[in-house]
Design a protein around this motif. Structure first.
Motif, PDB file in Angstrom:
ATOM      1  N   MET A  13       0.894  -1.146  -0.072  1.00 36.74           N
ATOM      2  CA  MET A  13       0.063  -0.071   0.116  1.00 36.74           C
ATOM      3  C   MET A  13       0.894   1.229  -0.090  1.00 36.74           C
ATOM      4  N   ASN A  14       1.966   1.279   0.740  1.00 39.80           N
ATOM      5  CA  ASN A  14       2.750   2.412   0.881  1.00 39.80           C
ATOM      6  C   ASN A  14       3.799   2.590  -0.087  1.00 39.80           C
ATOM      7  N   SER A  15       3.887   1.561  -0.927  1.00 42.99           N
ATOM      8  CA  SER A  15       4.832   1.623  -1.982  1.00 42.99           C
ATOM      9  C   SER A  15       4.993   2.453  -2.926  1.00 42.99           C
ATOM     10  N   ASN A  16       5.994   3.392  -3.360  1.00 42.49           N
ATOM     11  CA  ASN A  16       5.750   4.264  -4.588  1.00 42.49           C
ATOM     12  C   ASN A  16       5.914   3.535  -5.647  1.00 42.49           C
ATOM     13  N   ASP A  17       6.015   2.118  -5.928  1.00 48.43           N
ATOM     14  CA  ASP A  17       6.044   1.498  -6.898  1.00 48.43           C
ATOM     15  C   ASP A  17       4.713   1.039  -7.371  1.00 48.43           C
ATOM     16  N   LEU A  18       3.604   1.246  -6.559  1.00 48.91           N
ATOM     17  CA  LEU A  18       2.074   0.789  -6.899  1.00 48.91           C
ATOM     18  C   LEU A  18       1.501   2.394  -7.346  1.00 48.91           C
ATOM     19  N   ASP A  19       1.006   2.202  -8.716  1.00 47.74           N
ATOM     20  CA  ASP A  19       0.330   3.308  -9.363  1.00 47.74           C
ATOM     21  C   ASP A  19      -1.199   3.491  -9.482  1.00 47.74           C
ATOM     22  N   PHE A  20      -1.782   2.605  -9.296  1.00 41.22           N
ATOM     23  CA  PHE A  20      -3.306   2.764  -9.060  1.00 41.22           C
ATOM     24  C   PHE A  20      -3.883   1.645  -8.658  1.00 41.22           C
ATOM     25  N   TYR A  21      -5.252   1.639  -7.997  1.00 38.19           N
ATOM     26  CA  TYR A  21      -5.674   0.602  -7.454  1.00 38.19           C
ATOM     27  C   TYR A  21      -6.525  -0.159  -8.251  1.00 38.19           C
ATOM     28  N   MET A  22      -6.755  -1.544  -8.093  1.00 32.58           N
ATOM     29  CA  MET A  22      -7.707  -2.348  -8.750  1.00 32.58           C
ATOM     30  C   MET A  22      -8.510  -2.919  -7.475  1.00 32.58           C
ATOM     31  N   PHE A  23      -9.824  -2.948  -7.790  1.00 32.59           N
ATOM     32  CA  PHE A  23     -10.643  -3.974  -6.807  1.00 32.59           C
ATOM     33  C   PHE A  23     -11.358  -4.845  -7.547  1.00 32.59           C
ATOM     34  N   GLN A  24     -11.968  -5.862  -7.151  1.00 38.12           N
ATOM     35  CA  GLN A  24     -12.817  -6.841  -7.591  1.00 38.12           C
ATOM     36  C   GLN A  24     -14.164  -6.914  -6.865  1.00 38.12           C
TER      37      GLN A  24
END
Length: 428
Positions: A206-217
């Motif tokens: 969650m806190n990683s700068n490598d995560l650009d956007f959220y997907m949920f299902q």
């Protein structure tokens, strides 16, 4: 070739030229193992005509794909059905690259899954089928190989596929994969495709700068379709703002999960999409047809691995399901009315959460999704708005019957037989 980035306000995607990009994906998890190049070309032409612009594909073999006569495996295949991950089949990945190239040439953005849940130990998928856990010492080299094959096409990387994060070991796999691909190709957007109804991400991810956007299902369980708007609200309000989208709403004609009797209709999948879009997940939406994701062909088997669904349709029939046009219409509505920067509004005076209301952040537009015909009363005076009503089943535009009383706005029952979208535009 399209190259995407995240908008400055962290609400949506845009191209490298600054144009807003509405993410409209189709789910084709099993393409690399099950589709011939001729079939793939026909499919791409049809979805391109409809206006789809993203394709979600599993790089490795999909664990619950339909049976196929094709013999394309990413690794050496053992008699017990397991892979020898130390012996990669380069021909498989070369063919996969050719399929990605075909898609990119036709204007699609590939969204490629690095590690579906069954390839990672301790996940729910691994508990069901653990014979193909990739050794942790091979993850970095695998991701480097994938990067060499595909990153030149500016894909989105779905680091995980349908996963949960039950242990530190599972988190370590996905952290390593995400960190590696981002270091190698920082221009490629990254996200996590997570299990249905999952709301929380591990802090490390969650806190990683490598995560650009959220997907949920919101998923395929008939008892939890409210997740379409509940998850949209949850992820759009995370402490770290990122664009959010429903990457796996219920698929058209998918049997209810856990092998319950019944299938999701065109209306069901349309409702799931509009509820997500108006509840905080405006970056885009993903469509799925039961028969496309598993690339099913008549006479072939379809097992009960995973969530246990009823049998799919033949892929050439499934690609023509009308709901795909409904999703394409959503994209067109967003473009025609220049809808962006939506904020959900809690102004509905009715005992239901099924009706969703949102406005643009400058309050120049207001949108109301009404799944079942009824009088709609809003606790807000909207006298200075011009309203259009859209029959979403027939994709027709009409005039609304609206009155104003006691600082409230009332929309009378309309004459359409299914769900509608009401759009208000503030008069200048």
């Amino acid at each position: 070739m399209i190259k995407l980035r995240i908008s400055d306000n962290k609400k949506h995607f845009e191209t490298d030229k600054g144009k807003k990009f509405f993410y409209l994906a189709d789910t084709v998890w099993s393409t690399f193992t099950n589709a011939t190049l001729e079939e793939w070309n026909d499919y791409l032409d049809y979805r391109k005509e409809q206006g789809f612009n993203v394709l979600q594909i599993n790089i490795l073999q999909q664990w619950d794909a339909s049976e196929t006569d094709l013999n394309f495996k990413p690794f050496e295949y053992k008699e017990d059905g397991s892979f020898n991950f130390y012996n990669r089949n380069n021909a498989y990945f070369e063919r996969a690259e050719e399929m990605v190239s075909m898609a990119v040439e036709k204007g699609f953005v590939p969204a490629l899954v690095l590690l579906w849940c069954n390839y990672v130990p301790d996940t729910w998928g691994s508990e069901i089928n653990n014979i193909n856990n990739m050794p942790i010492e091979l993850v970095e080299n695998y991701v480097k190989y994938v990067d060499d094959k595909f990153s030149k096409y500016n894909p989105i990387y779905l680091v995980s596929g349908d996963t949960d994060f039950p242990t530190q070991r599972a988190i370590k796999y996905y952290s390593l994969a995400m960190r590696t691909i981002k270091q190698l190709s920082p221009h490629c957007l990254t996200t996590l495709h997570i299990r249905g109804r999952l709301m929380e991400l591990p802090d490390e991810l969650m806190n990683s700068n490598d995560l650009d956007f959220y997907m949920f299902q919101s998923g395929h369980n008939i008892q939890f379709q409210s997740m379409s708007y509940e998850l949209a609200e949850e992820f759009s309000n995370k402490p770290i703002r990122r664009p959010a989208l429903n990457s796996e709403p219920c698929y058209e004609q998918m049997g209810y999960s856990r092998n319950q009797y019944g299938r999701f209709s065109r209306f069901d999948v349309r409702k799931s999409a509009w509820q997500s879009l108006l509840s905080g997940a405006e970056a885009g939406i993903t469509y799925g047809a039961h028969g496309i994701w598993s690339w099913h062909k008549k006479g072939k088997g379809f097992g009960l691995v995973g969530e246990a669904f009823d049998r799919p349709y033949e892929w050439r029939d499934a690609v023509k399901f009308e709901g795909a046009w409904d999703y394409a219409f959503m994209k067109k509505v967003f473009q025609l009315f220049k809808i962006k920067n939506l904020q959900p509004l809690d102004i509905l005076l009715k005992n239901t959460e099924e009706i969703r209301v949102a406005s643009s952040d400058d309050e120049m537009k207001i949108l109301i999704y009404v799944p079942v015909n009824t009088t709609v009363k809003l606790n807000m005076l909207l006298e200075d708005y011009d309203f259009t009503i859209i029959d979403l089943e027939q994709r027709r535009f009409g005039e609304t019957s609206v009155t104003f009383e006691d600082n409230k706005t009332v929309f009378d029952m309309h004459s359409f037989k299914s769900d509608v979208l009401i759009i208000g535009e503030k008069a200048l």
